[in-house]
Design an enzyme around this catalytic site. Structure first.
Site, mmCIF file in Angstrom:
data_model
loop_
_atom_site.group_PDB
_atom_site.id
_atom_site.type_symbol
_atom_site.label_atom_id
_atom_site.label_comp_id
_atom_site.label_asym_id
_atom_site.label_seq_id
_atom_site.Cartn_x
_atom_site.Cartn_y
_atom_site.Cartn_z
ATOM 1 N N LYS A 22 1.401 -8.063 12.838
ATOM 2 C CA LYS A 22 0.248 -7.249 12.426
ATOM 3 C C LYS A 22 -0.967 -7.780 13.181
ATOM 4 O O LYS A 22 -1.348 -8.942 13.003
ATOM 5 C CB LYS A 22 0.053 -7.353 10.911
ATOM 6 C CG LYS A 22 -1.089 -6.499 10.398
ATOM 7 C CD LYS A 22 -1.167 -6.486 8.872
ATOM 8 C CE LYS A 22 -2.359 -5.641 8.420
ATOM 9 N NZ LYS A 22 -2.447 -5.487 6.972
ATOM 10 N N THR A 56 2.001 -4.492 4.256
ATOM 11 C CA THR A 56 1.928 -4.772 5.698
ATOM 12 C C THR A 56 1.542 -6.222 6.007
ATOM 13 O O THR A 56 1.883 -6.721 7.079
ATOM 14 C CB THR A 56 0.908 -3.828 6.371
ATOM 15 O OG1 THR A 56 -0.359 -3.986 5.727
ATOM 16 C CG2 THR A 56 1.356 -2.397 6.314
ATOM 17 N N ASP A 57 0.834 -6.874 5.084
ATOM 18 C CA ASP A 57 0.301 -8.201 5.419
ATOM 19 C C ASP A 57 1.372 -9.190 5.874
ATOM 20 O O ASP A 57 1.183 -9.935 6.821
ATOM 21 C CB ASP A 57 -0.436 -8.809 4.217
ATOM 22 C CG ASP A 57 -1.781 -8.152 3.961
ATOM 23 O OD1 ASP A 57 -2.085 -7.141 4.616
ATOM 24 O OD2 ASP A 57 -2.534 -8.654 3.103
ATOM 25 N N THR A 72 0.813 -1.211 0.000
ATOM 26 C CA THR A 72 0.000 0.000 0.000
ATOM 27 C C THR A 72 0.850 1.267 0.000
ATOM 28 O O THR A 72 0.488 2.267 -0.599
ATOM 29 C CB THR A 72 -0.938 -0.002 1.223
ATOM 30 O OG1 THR A 72 -1.733 -1.172 1.149
ATOM 31 C CG2 THR A 72 -1.830 1.205 1.255
HETATM 32 N N1 ASP Z 1 -2.214 -6.478 0.965
HETATM 33 C C1 ASP Z 1 -1.293 -5.377 1.106
HETATM 34 C C2 ASP Z 1 0.109 -5.925 1.199
HETATM 35 O O1 ASP Z 1 0.456 -6.524 2.156
HETATM 36 C C3 ASP Z 1 -1.636 -4.551 2.290
HETATM 37 C C4 ASP Z 1 -0.657 -3.448 2.590
HETATM 38 O O2 ASP Z 1 0.241 -3.131 1.873
HETATM 39 O O3 ASP Z 1 -0.792 -2.841 3.623
HETATM 40 O O4 ASP Z 1 0.865 -5.724 0.290
#
Ligand code: ASP
Length: 428
Positions: free
Chosen positions: A251, A174-175, A98
């Site tokens: 997370k 973040t995932d 993201t």
């Molecule tokens: N699904 C995304 C990822 O992990 C979520 C994010 O970037 O926060 O790439």
């Protein structure tokens, strides 16, 4: 729904900015694909609205061709050095997620499109902190990460440090950020900070956390915390970011900006967003204490298996028979599985497949000396994962099996505390 939608003799296409009026309520946003027959639009808030087309009127406000579209191939594009030459040198390696995303007007979905250069252009304050250069290593959502990408990333980090970087920032989804951070923590001995950063909400949303997280990450990248860390919003407000140790972070929320938490540990410290000051609360490895080294062999055929009540021991049998080289179990409570799993655990260890047990409680420490089931697990040769997070135990297993050439060495290394992934204390 087909790409061209005919509603009340109005035609619009996915990606157009539209206004939908229904029952006196107006919805405005980007038309998105829909499989349900509803009109789906991404609103300015970033959330999607699904509207039953019966009785709705749709007007096109802006055609998608008239909107700015930024779709960049991100494979290994390099950016020029930016900033003031007297400042420390920081390399930004972008992997996607993201923090490197914006709305794709073709689909209305959030996709990874930015390069490291775009991050600097979007957050000019960064150039007050360091002299930046960078590369987009990948442009993927982190659910698409895999062990070989961790290896490639670790090599890119080491190249940047050898090339004179005083700190590294890794922009990451973040995932699965905690897996990548733990992997790099095991693979690299670093004399400089290596900081993972991401954002929960993309830059097009008013509540985006990407600028604050990136600025805090830059502060840590020029600090003396020479460890692999994850730097993200600490709380709901914009007051501070937490500096989490890579092997102790998780997370813990799907959407909140303060989703990342240190588990079984305090964060190493915090960055005060208004002053830029770093306050630490734990001991940490300092800049230049370690010599740069990389040990990037990994055994990817390792599994993390969650035990649930009544789960069949055949699950474990599958991994043994499929040739898995190491197994981490996410057991219950103090570290348990049902008694009928014990023969399969014995079979694994007798075939020299190391098994670590961790807990789905996440908080607290494994102690298999309290209940019968725990004692049986220990007799089967399973290693207690102490207070390690299950995913950290998995990454450690992959790394240890990549480094060791015998079962005994692997078993010793798995019990060692290598990157502060275990708090030294016996179970009580
Ligand atoms: N699904 C995304 C990822 O992990 C979520 C994010 O970037 O926060 O790439």
């Amino acid at each position: 729904m087909s790409k061209n939608c005919m509603l009340h003799s109005r035609t619009f296409e996915e990606g157009d900015r539209v206004k939908v009026e229904k029952d006196g309520v107006e919805y405005e946003g980007i038309a998105m694909p829909s499989t349900t027959g509803h009109i789906v639009i991404k609103m300015v808030s970033g959330y999607n609205a699904g509207i039953d087309p019966r009785g709705a009127t749709v007007s096109v406000i802006q055609l998608k061709e008239d909107m700015e579209v930024s779709v960049k191939p991100a494979q290994k594009t390099e950016i020029e050095t930016k900033g003031k030459s007297t400042l420390p040198k920081v390399s930004i390696l972008s992997t996607g997620g993201t923090i490197a995303s914006k709305i794709d007007y073709r689909t209305g979905a959030v996709t990874s499109q930015f390069s490291a250069d775009d991050i600097l252009q979007a957050i000019p304050e960064l150039t007050e902190i360091a002299n930046f250069s960078g590369k987009a290593i990948y442009n993927i959502l982190s659910e698409n990460m895999k062990a070989e990408y961790w290896q490639e990333l670790s090599r890119a980090v080491v190249e940047e440090i050898k090339g004179g970087a005083n700190g590294i920032i890794i922009a990451h989804g973040t995932d699965t950020m905690m897996y990548s951070a733990a992997a790099l923590s095991f693979m690299i001995d670093t004399p400089v900070p290596i900081v993972f950063v991401g954002s929960q909400r993309s830059a097009d949303r008013p509540s985006s956390d990407n600028a604050m997280n990136a600025i805090c990450a830059a502060k840590v990248a020029v600090s003396d915390i020479a460890e692999v860390t994850v730097v993200m919003h600490s709380e709901a407000s914009d007051d501070k970011c937490s500096i989490h140790r890579a092997t102790k972070v998780r997370k813990m929320h799907t959407s909140r900006r303060d989703a990342f938490r240190s588990i079984n540990s305090e964060p190493i410290g915090y960055v005060d967003y208004s002053t830029g000051e770093i306050l630490t609360s734990l001991p940490y490895v300092k800049r230049d204490e370690k010599e740069l080294a990389i040990s990037d062999s990994l055994e990817s055929k390792c599994a993390l298996v969650k035990f649930t009540p009544g789960a069949s021991p055949d699950i474990l049998a599958y991994f043994i028979d499929a040739g898995y080289k190491g197994i981490v179990i996410e057991g219950t409570g103090l570290g348990h599985v049902s008694t009928d799993w014990v023969p399969q655990l014995e079979r694994a260890t007798s075939q020299q497949i190391p098994v670590i047990i961790t807990s789905q409680c996440l908080n607290g420490r494994i102690c298999d000396r309290v209940y019968d089931t725990g004692r049986d697990i220990l007799k089967a040769g399973v290693i207690e994962g102490e207070d390690m997070l299950p995913e950290v135990a998995l990454v450690k297993m992959m790394w240890v099996l990549g480094q060791s050439d015998s079962y005994d060495t692997a078993m010793d290394m798995l019990k060692d505390n290598i990157r502060s992934e275990i708090n030294e204390r016996s179970c009580d």
